[in-house]
Design an enzyme around this catalytic site. Structure first.
Site, mmCIF file in Angstrom:
data_model
loop_
_atom_site.group_PDB
_atom_site.id
_atom_site.type_symbol
_atom_site.label_atom_id
_atom_site.label_comp_id
_atom_site.label_asym_id
_atom_site.label_seq_id
_atom_site.Cartn_x
_atom_site.Cartn_y
_atom_site.Cartn_z
ATOM 1 N N ARG A 1 -7.272 12.883 0.865
ATOM 2 C CA ARG A 1 -6.221 13.382 1.751
ATOM 3 C C ARG A 1 -4.826 12.947 1.321
ATOM 4 N NH1 ARG A 1 -7.518 10.251 7.326
ATOM 5 N NH2 ARG A 1 -9.526 11.226 6.910
ATOM 6 N N THR B 1 -8.206 3.672 8.652
ATOM 7 C CA THR B 1 -9.390 2.830 8.783
ATOM 8 C C THR B 1 -9.381 2.118 10.128
ATOM 9 O OG1 THR B 1 -9.324 2.492 6.391
ATOM 10 C CG2 THR B 1 -10.755 1.045 7.662
ATOM 11 N N ARG C 1 -9.547 7.944 -0.936
ATOM 12 C CA ARG C 1 -10.524 8.385 0.053
ATOM 13 C C ARG C 1 -11.402 9.499 -0.502
ATOM 14 N NH1 ARG C 1 -9.035 6.635 5.576
ATOM 15 N NH2 ARG C 1 -10.760 8.000 6.195
ATOM 16 N N HIS D 1 -3.742 -4.545 7.963
ATOM 17 C CA HIS D 1 -3.917 -3.404 8.847
ATOM 18 C C HIS D 1 -3.026 -3.539 10.082
ATOM 19 C CE1 HIS D 1 -5.913 0.380 9.808
ATOM 20 N NE2 HIS D 1 -5.780 0.039 11.072
ATOM 21 N N GLU E 1 -10.925 -9.328 3.180
ATOM 22 C CA GLU E 1 -9.662 -8.968 3.803
ATOM 23 C C GLU E 1 -9.915 -8.826 5.294
ATOM 24 O OE1 GLU E 1 -6.230 -5.474 3.955
ATOM 25 O OE2 GLU E 1 -7.629 -5.547 2.257
ATOM 26 N N HIS F 1 0.976 6.247 1.876
ATOM 27 C CA HIS F 1 1.762 7.196 2.660
ATOM 28 C C HIS F 1 2.878 7.860 1.849
ATOM 29 C CE1 HIS F 1 -0.431 6.719 6.300
ATOM 30 N NE2 HIS F 1 -0.373 5.414 6.190
ATOM 31 N N ASN G 1 0.847 -1.181 0.000
ATOM 32 C CA ASN G 1 0.000 0.000 0.000
ATOM 33 C C ASN G 1 0.893 1.245 0.000
ATOM 34 O OD1 ASN G 1 -1.588 2.258 0.921
ATOM 35 N ND2 ASN G 1 -3.152 0.815 1.581
ATOM 36 N N HIS H 1 -5.682 3.536 -1.490
ATOM 37 C CA HIS H 1 -7.008 3.884 -0.975
ATOM 38 C C HIS H 1 -7.345 5.283 -1.469
ATOM 39 C CE1 HIS H 1 -9.779 4.299 2.828
ATOM 40 N NE2 HIS H 1 -10.407 4.577 1.693
ATOM 41 N N GLU I 1 -8.773 0.465 -2.996
ATOM 42 C CA GLU I 1 -9.641 0.527 -1.825
ATOM 43 C C GLU I 1 -10.532 1.756 -1.925
ATOM 44 O OE1 GLU I 1 -6.754 -1.602 1.496
ATOM 45 O OE2 GLU I 1 -6.973 0.580 1.499
#
Length: 256
Positions: A48, A100, A44, A189, A150, A9, A6, A42, A69
């Protein structure tokens, strides 16, 4: 076991200055060079970190599958169907959360999820639901027609000692139930280099999604090396789990 990286970041760092670096697409390519089996982002609703253009460029650039996602909304469904990623994972989303915080509440609130699943399936997009390792929710995911689930590993990641062992048992039971119901089982996660091994060893789990820990490690050693190191830990955990199963089988064969 597949490892999806992922890269949200990486986009978070970029958005801190609203500039064009670091580039999530370049990060994805480096992750692939390090051995990533797929890339997760993801998108969103508040944008963000990852932006719409990032998703479009990733879909055209990376060589491994893209796991997108999104929240179960009509806007996000449209973007997913227009982009055509390999897989879409529906996740819960709240504006005020940092990340999340739990799985989809499928038992009490599946009305928004079902039509999105159907729409994605119509376009041939593989679907996954991000859920807590609760047997009721695993069964509901299967009833809704998802291809995969998941399992949310946040409670495992935040636990220690006896409670962590209990969380591993909970994840294992959910993974086994998911496979019995015909679901592919993924997990993610809060997974790090220090805690990933028990989750990587789960029987029936075929894919991990890891982001923050790998990107954090990459700041120090580079993304390719960070991915290789995580892959190595996962590989050793899987081999250890397989060896344990063989030992139990041999012991049973030698019994009365």
């Amino acid at each position: 076991m597949r490892l999806y990286i992922n890269i949200d970041h990486v986009a978070t760092v970029r958005q801190a200055r609203r500039t064009d670096e670091p580039d999530p697409v370049r990060a994805a390519v480096l992750a692939e060079l390090g051995g990533a089996d797929g890339i997760t982002v993801h998108l969103r609703e508040d944008r963000r970190h990852v932006q719409d253009r990032d998703v479009e460029l990733l879909r055209r650039t990376i060589r491994t599958p893209l796991n997108l996602e999104i929240a179960a909304t009509s806007e996000m469904e449209r973007i997913a169907r227009d982009t055509g990623p390999h897989q879409v994972t529906l996740v819960p989303e709240r504006r005020e959360e940092i990340t999340t915080e739990g799985g989809l509440a499928l038992v009490d609130a599946a009305s928004a999820v079902a039509p999105v699943l159907r729409g994605l399936a119509e376009d041939g997009i593989r679907t996954s639901l991000f859920i807590d390792p609760d047997p009721r929710i695993v069964r509901r995911a299967a009833e809704l027609g998802a291809v995969a689930v998941e399992l949310h590993t946040g409670e495992f990641a935040n636990a220690d000692g006896v409670d962590r062992a209990r969380q591993v048992e909970r994840l294992q039971a959910a993974a086994e139930l998911g496979r019995e119901l015909g679901l592919a089982v993924h997990a993610g996660h809060g997974l790090t280099y220090e805690n990933v091994a028990p989750v990587a060893a789960l029987r029936g789990c075929e894919e991990l999604n890891i982001g923050h820990s790998v990107v954090s490690r990459a700041v120090l050693v580079g993304l390719e090396r960070a991915v290789r190191e995580m892959k190595q830990i996962i590989r050793l955990a899987r081999e250890g789990a397989a060896g344990a199963v063989e030992e139990r089988g041999a012991a049973g064969a030698d019994g009365p």
